[in-house]
Design a protein around this motif. Structure first.
Motif, PDB file in Angstrom:
ATOM      1  N   GLY A  53     -89.412  29.667  26.354  1.00  0.00           N
ATOM      2  CA  GLY A  53     -88.458  28.787  25.692  1.00  0.00           C
ATOM      3  C   GLY A  53     -87.523  29.539  24.767  1.00  0.00           C
ATOM      4  N   PHE A  54     -86.900  28.809  23.842  1.00  0.00           N
ATOM      5  CA  PHE A  54     -85.952  29.407  22.910  1.00  0.00           C
ATOM      6  C   PHE A  54     -86.690  30.102  21.757  1.00  0.00           C
ATOM      7  CE2 PHE A  54     -82.959  25.723  24.133  1.00  0.00           C
ATOM      8  CZ  PHE A  54     -82.502  26.433  25.231  1.00  0.00           C
ATOM      9  N   VAL A  55     -86.094  31.175  21.248  1.00  0.00           N
ATOM     10  CA  VAL A  55     -86.580  31.846  20.053  1.00  0.00           C
ATOM     11  C   VAL A  55     -85.412  31.983  19.082  1.00  0.00           C
ATOM     12  CG1 VAL A  55     -88.401  33.112  21.245  1.00  0.00           C
ATOM     13  CG2 VAL A  55     -86.142  34.152  21.005  1.00  0.00           C
ATOM     14  N   GLU A  56     -85.724  32.057  17.800  1.00  0.00           N
ATOM     15  CA  GLU A  56     -84.696  32.203  16.769  1.00  0.00           C
ATOM     16  C   GLU A  56     -84.660  33.643  16.263  1.00  0.00           C
ATOM     17  OE1 GLU A  56     -84.145  28.545  14.157  1.00  0.00           O
ATOM     18  OE2 GLU A  56     -86.269  28.386  14.679  1.00  0.00           O
ATOM     19  N   GLY A  57     -83.643  33.944  15.450  1.00  0.00           N
ATOM     20  CA  GLY A  57     -83.464  35.304  14.958  1.00  0.00           C
ATOM     21  C   GLY A  57     -84.666  35.848  14.214  1.00  0.00           C
ATOM     22  N   ASN A  58     -85.323  35.013  13.422  1.00  0.00           N
ATOM     23  CA  ASN A  58     -86.479  35.487  12.659  1.00  0.00           C
ATOM     24  C   ASN A  58     -87.699  35.724  13.546  1.00  0.00           C
ATOM     25  OD1 ASN A  58     -86.588  32.663  13.032  1.00  0.00           O
ATOM     26  ND2 ASN A  58     -88.096  32.446  11.420  1.00  0.00           N
ATOM     27  N   ASP A  59     -87.660  35.246  14.789  1.00  0.00           N
ATOM     28  CA  ASP A  59     -88.764  35.472  15.720  1.00  0.00           C
ATOM     29  C   ASP A  59     -88.735  36.868  16.331  1.00  0.00           C
ATOM     30  OD1 ASP A  59     -89.861  32.902  15.459  1.00  0.00           O
ATOM     31  OD2 ASP A  59     -88.441  32.083  16.922  1.00  0.00           O
ATOM     32  N   ILE A  60     -87.574  37.532  16.298  1.00  0.00           N
ATOM     33  CA  ILE A  60     -87.482  38.850  16.931  1.00  0.00           C
ATOM     34  C   ILE A  60     -88.439  39.825  16.263  1.00  0.00           C
ATOM     35  CG2 ILE A  60     -85.967  40.773  17.530  1.00  0.00           C
ATOM     36  CD1 ILE A  60     -83.608  38.870  17.486  1.00  0.00           C
ATOM     37  N   GLY A  61     -88.354  39.926  14.933  1.00  0.00           N
ATOM     38  CA  GLY A  61     -89.219  40.847  14.203  1.00  0.00           C
ATOM     39  C   GLY A  61     -90.687  40.466  14.238  1.00  0.00           C
ATOM     40  N   ARG A  62     -90.975  39.190  14.456  1.00  0.00           N
ATOM     41  CA  ARG A  62     -92.366  38.746  14.548  1.00  0.00           C
ATOM     42  C   ARG A  62     -92.985  39.136  15.885  1.00  0.00           C
ATOM     43  NH1 ARG A  62     -92.009  32.670  14.074  1.00  0.00           N
ATOM     44  NH2 ARG A  62     -94.251  32.828  14.444  1.00  0.00           N
ATOM     45  N   GLY A  63     -92.140  39.406  16.869  1.00  0.00           N
ATOM     46  CA  GLY A  63     -92.661  39.810  18.176  1.00  0.00           C
ATOM     47  C   GLY A  63     -93.300  38.674  18.939  1.00  0.00           C
ATOM     48  N   VAL A  64     -92.714  37.476  18.842  1.00  0.00           N
ATOM     49  CA  VAL A  64     -93.323  36.313  19.498  1.00  0.00           C
ATOM     50  C   VAL A  64     -93.220  36.387  21.022  1.00  0.00           C
ATOM     51  CG1 VAL A  64     -92.950  34.823  17.504  1.00  0.00           C
ATOM     52  CG2 VAL A  64     -91.200  34.954  19.282  1.00  0.00           C
ATOM     53  N   VAL A  65     -92.265  37.162  21.542  1.00  0.00           N
ATOM     54  CA  VAL A  65     -92.161  37.373  22.993  1.00  0.00           C
ATOM     55  C   VAL A  65     -91.954  38.857  23.262  1.00  0.00           C
ATOM     56  CG1 VAL A  65     -91.268  35.077  23.572  1.00  0.00           C
ATOM     57  CG2 VAL A  65     -89.661  36.890  22.910  1.00  0.00           C
TER      58      VAL A  65
ATOM     59  N   PHE B 166     -93.979  48.914  29.043  1.00  0.00           N
ATOM     60  CA  PHE B 166     -95.187  48.491  28.336  1.00  0.00           C
ATOM     61  C   PHE B 166     -96.377  48.304  29.267  1.00  0.00           C
ATOM     62  CE2 PHE B 166     -91.908  46.144  25.540  1.00  0.00           C
ATOM     63  CZ  PHE B 166     -91.621  47.302  24.840  1.00  0.00           C
ATOM     64  N   GLU B 167     -96.119  48.368  30.575  1.00  0.00           N
ATOM     65  CA  GLU B 167     -97.171  48.172  31.583  1.00  0.00           C
ATOM     66  C   GLU B 167     -97.855  46.819  31.404  1.00  0.00           C
ATOM     67  OE1 GLU B 167     -99.762  51.526  31.779  1.00  0.00           O
ATOM     68  OE2 GLU B 167     -98.129  52.966  31.993  1.00  0.00           O
ATOM     69  N   ILE B 168     -97.034  45.798  31.157  1.00  0.00           N
ATOM     70  CA  ILE B 168     -97.515  44.416  31.071  1.00  0.00           C
ATOM     71  C   ILE B 168     -97.267  43.759  32.417  1.00  0.00           C
ATOM     72  CG2 ILE B 168     -97.278  42.203  29.891  1.00  0.00           C
ATOM     73  CD1 ILE B 168     -96.117  43.714  27.513  1.00  0.00           C
ATOM     74  N   GLU B 169     -98.289  43.157  32.989  1.00  0.00           N
ATOM     75  CA  GLU B 169     -98.149  42.577  34.323  1.00  0.00           C
ATOM     76  C   GLU B 169     -97.182  41.396  34.336  1.00  0.00           C
ATOM     77  OE1 GLU B 169    -100.962  40.641  37.852  1.00  0.00           O
ATOM     78  OE2 GLU B 169    -101.854  41.683  36.147  1.00  0.00           O
ATOM     79  N   ARG B 170     -97.257  40.548  33.309  1.00  0.00           N
ATOM     80  CA  ARG B 170     -96.400  39.352  33.266  1.00  0.00           C
ATOM     81  C   ARG B 170     -95.892  39.148  31.839  1.00  0.00           C
ATOM     82  NH1 ARG B 170     -96.796  33.428  34.053  1.00  0.00           N
ATOM     83  NH2 ARG B 170     -95.213  32.895  35.607  1.00  0.00           N
ATOM     84  N   PRO B 171     -94.830  39.878  31.441  1.00  0.00           N
ATOM     85  CA  PRO B 171     -94.323  39.772  30.064  1.00  0.00           C
ATOM     86  C   PRO B 171     -93.751  38.394  29.770  1.00  0.00           C
ATOM     87  CG  PRO B 171     -92.829  41.066  31.427  1.00  0.00           C
ATOM     88  CD  PRO B 171     -94.044  40.817  32.249  1.00  0.00           C
ATOM     89  N   THR B 172     -93.738  38.034  28.480  1.00  0.00           N
ATOM     90  CA  THR B 172     -93.147  36.769  28.043  1.00  0.00           C
ATOM     91  C   THR B 172     -91.673  36.983  27.720  1.00  0.00           C
ATOM     92  OG1 THR B 172     -93.907  37.233  25.784  1.00  0.00           O
ATOM     93  CG2 THR B 172     -95.297  35.827  27.158  1.00  0.00           C
ATOM     94  N   VAL B 173     -90.861  35.978  28.032  1.00  0.00           N
ATOM     95  CA  VAL B 173     -89.407  36.048  27.861  1.00  0.00           C
ATOM     96  C   VAL B 173     -88.939  34.826  27.090  1.00  0.00           C
ATOM     97  CG1 VAL B 173     -87.172  36.038  29.049  1.00  0.00           C
ATOM     98  CG2 VAL B 173     -89.080  37.362  29.991  1.00  0.00           C
ATOM     99  N   GLY B 174     -88.037  35.033  26.121  1.00  0.00           N
ATOM    100  CA  GLY B 174     -87.435  33.931  25.373  1.00  0.00           C
ATOM    101  C   GLY B 174     -85.934  34.113  25.255  1.00  0.00           C
ATOM    102  N   LEU B 175     -85.201  33.010  25.216  1.00  0.00           N
ATOM    103  CA  LEU B 175     -83.749  33.043  25.028  1.00  0.00           C
ATOM    104  C   LEU B 175     -83.429  32.877  23.545  1.00  0.00           C
ATOM    105  CD1 LEU B 175     -82.535  30.746  27.968  1.00  0.00           C
ATOM    106  CD2 LEU B 175     -82.289  33.226  27.820  1.00  0.00           C
ATOM    107  N   LEU B 176     -82.631  33.782  22.997  1.00  0.00           N
ATOM    108  CA  LEU B 176     -82.249  33.704  21.583  1.00  0.00           C
ATOM    109  C   LEU B 176     -81.302  32.532  21.370  1.00  0.00           C
ATOM    110  CD1 LEU B 176     -82.519  35.145  18.818  1.00  0.00           C
ATOM    111  CD2 LEU B 176     -80.451  36.425  19.411  1.00  0.00           C
ATOM    112  N   ASN B 177     -81.624  31.689  20.382  1.00  0.00           N
ATOM    113  CA  ASN B 177     -80.841  30.480  20.165  1.00  0.00           C
ATOM    114  C   ASN B 177     -80.854  30.138  18.676  1.00  0.00           C
ATOM    115  OD1 ASN B 177     -79.289  28.249  20.771  1.00  0.00           O
ATOM    116  ND2 ASN B 177     -80.849  27.185  21.962  1.00  0.00           N
ATOM    117  N   ILE B 178     -80.096  29.133  18.290  1.00  0.00           N
ATOM    118  CA  ILE B 178     -80.026  28.727  16.880  1.00  0.00           C
ATOM    119  C   ILE B 178     -81.148  27.757  16.517  1.00  0.00           C
ATOM    120  CG2 ILE B 178     -77.561  29.125  16.700  1.00  0.00           C
ATOM    121  CD1 ILE B 178     -77.174  26.079  17.041  1.00  0.00           C
TER     122      ILE B 178
END
Length: 359
Positions: free
Chosen positions: A212-224, A170-182
């Motif tokens: 931080g943590f992200v939930e399953g519904n956050d994947i499709g939203r593209g929060v990270v 994606f050529e992003i200098e500092r991408p955001t990362v989240g851990l999938l959690n409940i």
């Protein structure tokens, strides 16, 4: 030049799909050179239809091809050194190709890649990273099925590798990362996830931002930009998303054919529906990247059409062009040197406190 080795026998359709896909990729990227591995008499008839591709390719004959239903151990035992899949991977190991692409048996491909290319020095387990369409664009999700389960250290590995892939793709200098959690609360989830989250918060990395943590519904939203999980949950999430896409498509077809007014409405809104179909088409974002190996290997969907396999080729091309392995190696060195230093500092502080209760 980017040299791409291809297992021409892999997938549900073999060279019937692989060769037209390669021809399409060559039109888009004239600096590609291909090395095909396949059974004698099965690849040439298709390659002869594309003179330009043939001129930019080498063809090597293999003794055997890995079957889609073979167990990884069986494929490794029977195909080592002589199958089209093994030889395509070995071309990367020997420096004859920059990346290997196959639509073949996933388990066999991973087993052969690990055995042939070996793991990167600081990585304990490989991961398969998938490109995931979201409301904001594309994200990366890993692991989606390379192995089941992961401890905190392995989740840290996935975070660093996924961020390196995001920077390369994606050529992003500092991408955001989240851990999938409940849940997003720090007290929720398995111990490994909570430990990995604590380590990522305590050890900021210059190559990515842990949110931080992200939930399953956050994947499709593209929060990270990068969603990190272990292979069991990741594979279920991937298959659930693919099934949901097919379910929605079936609902739309049924609704559009129910009445004459619905059919007229479809005709009037056809452009919008076409854009929706393209967005949901798995062939548009095909290509799982094997991360953690001393070489780049891309897994295409076994049932991909020519457009889908071409997408996998282009993912491999981008990974090589943008220095995926170099970015991951540099990021791992930076992260673990800083992480280990922080661990030593914490241990030192604990020992000081134990010796001096007033500290």
């Amino acid at each position: 030049m980017v040299t791409i080795s291809i297992d021409a026998m892999g997938g549900d359709f073999g060279p019937e799909v692989v060769i037209p896909a390669a021809a399409n990729a060559l039109e888009r990227h004239p600096d590609i050179r291909f090395v095909f591995y396949g059974l004698a008499g099965q690849v040439e008839p298709f390659l002869d239809k594309y003179p330009k591709l043939k001129a930019a390719s080498q063809l090597h004959f293999s003794e055997t091809a890995v079957q889609m239903d073979e167990k990884p151990s069986q494929a490794l035992r029977n195909g080592r050194g002589k199958s089209s899949m093994w030889q395509a991977i070995e071309a990367v190991k020997n420096g004859e190709a920059d990346v290997c692409i196959s639509a073949g048996n996933t388990g066999a491909l991973m087993a052969m890649a690990k055995f042939c290319l070996r793991m990167m020095a600081s990585i304990e387990r490989p991961a398969i990273a998938a490109i995931w369409p979201t409301a904001r664009g594309d994200s990366i999700v890993l692991d989606v099925g390379a192995s089941i389960g992961a401890d905190a250290r392995q989740l840290l590995d996935y975070s660093v590798m996924g961020a390196g892939m995001a920077r390369a793709l994606f050529e992003i200098e500092r991408p955001t990362v989240g851990l999938l959690n409940i849940g997003v609360e720090e007290v929720k989830g398995l111990d490994a996830i909570k430990e990995a989250g604590a380590a990522l918060r305590a050890t900021p990395h210059p190559g990515f931002e842990y949110t931080g943590f992200v939930e399953g519904n956050d994947i499709g939203r593209g929060v990270v930009d990068v969603v990190v999980t272990e292979g069991f949950a990741g594979n279920i999430a991937l298959k659930t998303a693919e099934g949901t896409v097919k379910q929605i498509a079936a609902y739309l077809r049924g609704a559009m054919n129910r009445t004459w007014m619905a059919r007229i409405g479809y005709i009037l809104a056809k452009g919008a529906f076409d854009r929706l179909r393209d967005k949901m088409d798995p062939n548009k974002v095909n290509g799982g990247v094997f991360l953690g190996l001393n070489g780049v290997v891309i897994k295409s969907h076994g049932g991909a059409n020519a457009e889908g396999f071409c997408s996998a080729i282009e993912v491999g091309y981008d990974m090589v062009r943008n220095g995926l392995l170099q970015k991951i190696d540099a990021d791992l060195t930076k992260f673990y040197s800083h992480y280990n230093a922080a661990e030593l500092e914490a241990a030192s502080a604990t020992e000081t406190g134990a010796d001096n209760p007033q500290a």
